[in-house]
Design a protein around this motif. Sequence first.
Motif, short mmCIF file in Angstrom:
data_model
loop_
_atom_site.label_atom_id
_atom_site.label_comp_id
_atom_site.label_asym_id
_atom_site.label_seq_id
_atom_site.Cartn_x
_atom_site.Cartn_y
_atom_site.Cartn_z
N LEU A 217 -7.43 0.52 -7.25
CA LEU A 217 -6.32 -0.15 -6.56
C LEU A 217 -5.54 -1.06 -7.51
O LEU A 217 -4.31 -1.13 -7.43
N TYR A 218 -6.23 -1.74 -8.38
CA TYR A 218 -5.55 -2.63 -9.34
C TYR A 218 -4.56 -1.85 -10.19
O TYR A 218 -3.42 -2.28 -10.38
N GLN A 219 -4.97 -0.68 -10.68
CA GLN A 219 -4.08 0.12 -11.52
C GLN A 219 -2.99 0.83 -10.71
O GLN A 219 -1.93 1.15 -11.25
N ALA A 220 -3.24 1.07 -9.43
CA ALA A 220 -2.34 1.91 -8.64
C ALA A 220 -1.29 1.13 -7.85
O ALA A 220 -0.39 1.74 -7.27
N ARG A 221 -1.37 -0.20 -7.80
CA ARG A 221 -0.53 -0.95 -6.86
C ARG A 221 0.96 -0.66 -7.02
O ARG A 221 1.66 -0.44 -6.03
N ARG A 222 1.46 -0.68 -8.24
CA ARG A 222 2.90 -0.45 -8.42
C ARG A 222 3.29 0.96 -8.01
O ARG A 222 4.33 1.16 -7.35
N ALA A 223 2.49 1.95 -8.39
CA ALA A 223 2.80 3.33 -8.01
C ALA A 223 2.75 3.52 -6.50
O ALA A 223 3.54 4.27 -5.93
N ILE A 224 1.81 2.83 -5.84
CA ILE A 224 1.72 2.90 -4.38
C ILE A 224 2.99 2.37 -3.74
O ILE A 224 3.54 2.97 -2.82
N ARG A 225 3.47 1.23 -4.24
CA ARG A 225 4.71 0.66 -3.67
C ARG A 225 5.89 1.58 -3.91
O ARG A 225 6.75 1.75 -3.04
N ASP A 226 5.97 2.17 -5.11
CA ASP A 226 7.10 3.06 -5.43
C ASP A 226 7.07 4.31 -4.56
O ASP A 226 8.12 4.79 -4.11
#
Length: 588
Positions: A240-249
């Motif tokens: 989740l830490y690495q994925a947060r920005r991609a999740i929002r995009d």
Amino acid sequence: MIPQSFVQELLARVDVVDVVDRHVKLKRAGANYVACCPFHSEKTPSFTVSQTKQFYHCFGCGAHGTAIGFLIEYSGLNFVDAVKELAQSVGMKVPEIRSETAQRRTQEGEDLYGVLLKAAQFYRTQLKEAPAAIAYLKKRGLSGEIAKRFGIGYAPAGWQSLAAVFSDYDGKALAAAGLTKASDEGRRYDVFRERIMFPIVDVRGNVIGFGGRVLETGEPKYLNSPETPVFAKGRELYGLYQARRAIRDAGRVVVVEGYMDVVALAQAGIEYAVATLGTATTALHVQKLLRQADEVVFCFDGDEAGRRAAWRALEVCLAQLQDGKQVKFLFLPDGDDPDTFVRENGKTSFEERLKEGSVPLSAFMRQELCDRVDLATMEGRAGLLESARPLIAQVSASFLKEAMIHEFSKLGQVDPATLAQKVGAKSMSSAPIRHFAEAPRKQVTADNNEKTILAGLIAKPELISQLDVEIEHRSADDVLSLLREVVEFLRSSSALPSSAGLVQQFSGGPYDDCLAGTLRKITSDWAEGFDVEAEFRDAIAQIRKKQRAQMIRPLIQHGPTEKWTADEAATYVQWEKSAKDVSSPKAN
């Protein structure tokens, strides 16, 4: 519990504009700042941050709150961690919280985060010296860049390899961090040996645990850190830490079952995937996921075990569902998992399956329940309704719940009102049945004056000193209920809270939607330079006039009587005087 006084002082010291701007680039727009909302997809900015009031509000999705609320929603922190992060940024020390976890941490007297970070660095170093482990990762299609991004390492074969970097190997720290155990003879040894190491990182970037995978064959295939004072499997999500920005995009998060699935998808360019940590999906997982994205897709193998895991996830999701959010299920072909599928078919094929093959939660639930019965018989339809009833009852999203009631009542061939009654929902019939002599009951709601008073108190809490009219308990209207609670809170507070303090106090409560509407009014209708105090006083005057009229009406009808109270007599005299003044020649 963190004292309210500390929370209020913290909100007075931090600037919500600075906090938000560190994560979302803001632009000045008059007295406020704006940006495209980080909580839903949009092209035109509707996310507004007020520096004077110290709160944010989105006109698109209704998201709102203070600096604390922003960190909770944006970063996925819990309340305590959000307060700690803000306090550290302004040099404040959070009062000690004596939870069981804190007591255990104090007794151990060690910085477990530091211990785990040091271990992660050691494992990364060891990977460079392990050709077999490097060959294994390359065979799985992973690049050095992806391995570095996820901090992948290797635990060597020795029984006490960590002793090379921890001088106090036999002390409490390594055991408390879940890195060592003691044999029956009391000899300490490393928990992880000859395994690819996947550091588990919390949303602040702290290493809190590890997952270790055997290189080829062996049991257990995956070995996870035990529960520790800083690590709880039911709360955390790998990646989740690495994925947060991609999740929002993307506006989407894909939930898979293994560490390698997450890493392999990221290698293929699908960076919005996370995994549960060797445990079934929990309510806390779902809450965290729905804060991150509007669409959550659980991706499982297409075999019987995968469908059982999906059903368990569905049951956990029901009470967490929100209207406007979607939970879906994607089943891959038998024999495939996300790792093998994306390596063989690529990013485009996987995302096409996500788009075309994901099944909404409601459809998956309907399909599974219908497959268990024979809908051609009354007994089968009754069995369907009996199976669906407790599941629908758990659904928290009101519109989705109503739609489910209509769908399953149609399948079961019963009236929606009957099923609604069984699940404890309000009647779904189109209109209540009334006798011809009954008149519809008038719904009493807050008027504009009461809405103005509520907005005025939130915008300028000091106006509470001017509120000299009582708020009537005449209905269950949310505005009136919230207004009464705000008034009670302000009058009982030893120190007057700020506008942000009030927003923080009532955010997430039973009247959160009403609070959002009030913040919308403050942000949009009360522009820069608006005289809030004059508007507030006028609203009070209008309420006072209305209350006086309600009191005088029966007095006028019955005339003077000895049973009048002093207040009633004074009110009548005042009304009589004002009536004479209006009708006198001078008044004309």
